[in-house]
Write an enzyme that holds these catalytic residues in place. Structure first.
Site, PDB file in Angstrom:
ATOM      1  N   GLU A 164      -8.773   2.951   7.345  1.00  0.00           N
ATOM      2  CA  GLU A 164      -9.926   3.070   8.257  1.00  0.00           C
ATOM      3  C   GLU A 164      -9.843   4.303   9.151  1.00  0.00           C
ATOM      4  O   GLU A 164     -10.109   4.251  10.356  1.00  0.00           O
ATOM      5  CB  GLU A 164     -10.099   1.783   9.059  1.00  0.00           C
ATOM      6  CG  GLU A 164     -10.453   0.618   8.142  1.00  0.00           C
ATOM      7  CD  GLU A 164     -10.927  -0.615   8.855  1.00  0.00           C
ATOM      8  OE1 GLU A 164     -11.504  -0.496   9.947  1.00  0.00           O
ATOM      9  OE2 GLU A 164     -10.736  -1.711   8.307  1.00  0.00           O
ATOM     10  N   GLU A 184     -13.575   7.177  -1.772  1.00  0.00           N
ATOM     11  CA  GLU A 184     -13.608   7.473  -3.196  1.00  0.00           C
ATOM     12  C   GLU A 184     -12.357   8.265  -3.570  1.00  0.00           C
ATOM     13  O   GLU A 184     -11.645   8.756  -2.684  1.00  0.00           O
ATOM     14  CB  GLU A 184     -14.875   8.254  -3.552  1.00  0.00           C
ATOM     15  CG  GLU A 184     -16.151   7.474  -3.268  1.00  0.00           C
ATOM     16  CD  GLU A 184     -17.413   8.207  -3.701  1.00  0.00           C
ATOM     17  OE1 GLU A 184     -17.315   9.354  -4.184  1.00  0.00           O
ATOM     18  OE2 GLU A 184     -18.506   7.626  -3.559  1.00  0.00           O
ATOM     19  N   ARG A 196      23.489 -12.705  17.678  1.00  0.00           N
ATOM     20  CA  ARG A 196      24.554 -11.943  17.030  1.00  0.00           C
ATOM     21  C   ARG A 196      25.614 -11.505  18.046  1.00  0.00           C
ATOM     22  O   ARG A 196      25.276 -10.991  19.120  1.00  0.00           O
ATOM     23  CB  ARG A 196      23.943 -10.702  16.374  1.00  0.00           C
ATOM     24  CG  ARG A 196      24.930  -9.724  15.765  1.00  0.00           C
ATOM     25  CD  ARG A 196      25.533 -10.243  14.485  1.00  0.00           C
ATOM     26  NE  ARG A 196      26.198  -9.159  13.748  1.00  0.00           N
ATOM     27  CZ  ARG A 196      26.938  -9.348  12.681  1.00  0.00           C
ATOM     28  NH1 ARG A 196      27.120 -10.573  12.202  1.00  0.00           N
ATOM     29  NH2 ARG A 196      27.503  -8.325  12.065  1.00  0.00           N
ATOM     30  N   TRP A 212      -9.347   2.660  -3.094  1.00  0.00           N
ATOM     31  CA  TRP A 212      -8.586   2.045  -1.999  1.00  0.00           C
ATOM     32  C   TRP A 212      -9.355   0.873  -1.389  1.00  0.00           C
ATOM     33  O   TRP A 212      -9.372   0.703  -0.169  1.00  0.00           O
ATOM     34  CB  TRP A 212      -8.244   3.076  -0.922  1.00  0.00           C
ATOM     35  CG  TRP A 212      -7.654   4.325  -1.475  1.00  0.00           C
ATOM     36  CD1 TRP A 212      -8.219   5.567  -1.496  1.00  0.00           C
ATOM     37  CD2 TRP A 212      -6.394   4.462  -2.132  1.00  0.00           C
ATOM     38  NE1 TRP A 212      -7.394   6.461  -2.121  1.00  0.00           N
ATOM     39  CE2 TRP A 212      -6.257   5.816  -2.526  1.00  0.00           C
ATOM     40  CE3 TRP A 212      -5.355   3.565  -2.428  1.00  0.00           C
ATOM     41  CZ2 TRP A 212      -5.133   6.292  -3.196  1.00  0.00           C
ATOM     42  CZ3 TRP A 212      -4.240   4.041  -3.091  1.00  0.00           C
ATOM     43  CH2 TRP A 212      -4.136   5.379  -3.456  1.00  0.00           C
TER      44      TRP A 212
END
Length: 390
Positions: free
Chosen positions: A370, A135, A275, A164
């Site tokens: 989480e 919240e 590269r 969220w």
């Protein structure tokens, strides 16, 4: 923008069925997800069509019982599927993880009647879920939630705001935790709320630094009326259900983090071997070789840890500590590896012409969702020395 498909990982899979499953996932990622990931993320488009495809392919309910439309797959296989999806596009991998998290409460704590009625559509019927715990004023302190659930006969009235929320505003169902009485952890109850419930609405999605194709929004509940047969578990059991779900969900985040890191390493290796500077491939310089070696080692360590935790879960053994460790290690590794990948590509790494800058922006959120990595350290320490004695 340039997108390249992630290189196949040599996976340790327990069955021929699992190997076929990974082959299916790789085919989908290479054909449908990776080629347009950068453009879709840059445009902020939510890939609902991809979730429909994954559902039709049986990939949205992998760790759940086939009796209800799931895939009967062990967690160690399901997590490797998440890693493959996240390597192609984190919005998709994380979205599948969140959907699985949103199904957890009903699959593990619902009554037989509830499971028969709702799970087939949730697991294999094209529906997409969201998990509503946080919240605006209670993120890490989930026990401080203020959303209320007031009983009205055989129904409940839910009022409050969740924050969220991944898939907020686009989900077909929401697993909502609300305070039904008392304070702290004992007065929280879980509910299964339809996405089209009267009084449920979503705010404008947050403007994020990464995962722009995944809507993250506040979800408002204004006296949303829910019948008691949509209450999951016992009254007051919601906090325990939420924590149990998060133990498994953290492994999903760990697997997604490894996927993003692997994709970044693949790009870095491809660039370093192509590269040339000072007449040599830059991968021939010892400093570059050591950097790539460290990146690869962190990825392998993270993968080994999340799989070890998954195997504990599959064996029915305690795994909460190892899940917190995996979430911590894998997401920190993803942040380090993606940052190093940008460095390997130099100025090109800082441009949107290559995907490593997107990987770096996406990796950051995995250290937060989480349970922040600071919370993971608290969880691990609690397993080691017990709760804070204050």
């Amino acid at each position: 923008m340039i997108d390249s498909a992630p290189q196949p990982v040599d996976r340790d899979l327990p069955t021929d069925e699992a190997r076929d499953l990974i082959s299916l996932v790789r085919d989908i990622t290479q054909r449908e997800i990776a080629p347009k990931a950068a453009a879709e993320e840059d445009a902020g488009r939510f890939p609902r069509d991809l979730f429909t495809l994954l559902s039709e392919s049986g990939l949205l309910g992998l760790p759940y019982d086939s009796e209800y439309g799931g895939g009967d797959q062990p967690y160690e296989v399901y997590l490797q599927v998440l890693e493959e999806l996240a390597a192609a596009r984190l919005t998709v991998g994380l979205g599948v993880s969140v959907h699985s998290l949103s199904c957890y409460a009903l699959a593990h704590y619902g009554t037989k009647e509830q499971q028969v009625q709702h799970l087939p559509a949730m697991l294999g019927g094209g529906l997409l879920g969201a998990y509503c715990l946080s919240e605006p004023s209670s993120g890490s302190d989930a026990a401080g939630m203020r959303t209320k659930a007031v009983r009205d006969g055989d129904e409940w009235l839910l009022t409050g705001t969740k924050a969220w929320i991944t898939h907020g505003g686009v989900a077909d169902f929401y697993t909502v935790f609300a305070r039904s009485g008392g304070e702290g952890t004992r007065g929280i109850t879980a509910f299964l709320v339809p996405g089209d419930a009267e009084g449920l609405s979503a705010a404008v999605p947050e403007k994020k630094m990464g995962m722009k194709g995944s809507p993250t929004a506040q979800v408002h509940l204004d006296r949303v009326r829910i019948s008691d047969d949509r209450r999951i578990g016992d009254e007051g059991q919601g906090f325990a259900i939420a924590l149990s779900a998060l133990d498994s969900g953290r492994l999903g985040i760990a697997a997604c983090a490894v996927g993003v890191a692997q994709a970044a390493l693949d790009e870095a290796v491809a660039y370093a071997t192509a590269r040339e500077q000072f007449g040599r491939r830059i991968s021939d310089f010892q400093g570059m070789r050591f950097m790539l070696a460290d990146m690869a080692t962190q990825i392998e360590a993270g993968r080994a840890l999340y799989l070890a935790a998954a195997r504990l879960r599959d064996a029915g053994r305690p795994f909460a500590k190892q899940a917190a460790m995996a979430k911590l290690l894998c997401t920190d590794a993803a942040m380090k590896v993606t940052t190093d990948a940008v460095q390997v590509l130099g100025g090109y790494g800082y441009t949107a012409d290559f995907p490593v800058e997107r990987f770096m922006r996406e990796a950051k959120v995995l250290q937060i969702v989480e349970g922040t990595n600071q919370i993971q350290r608290m969880v691990i320490a609690r397993h080691l020395v017990g709760p804070d004695s204050r």
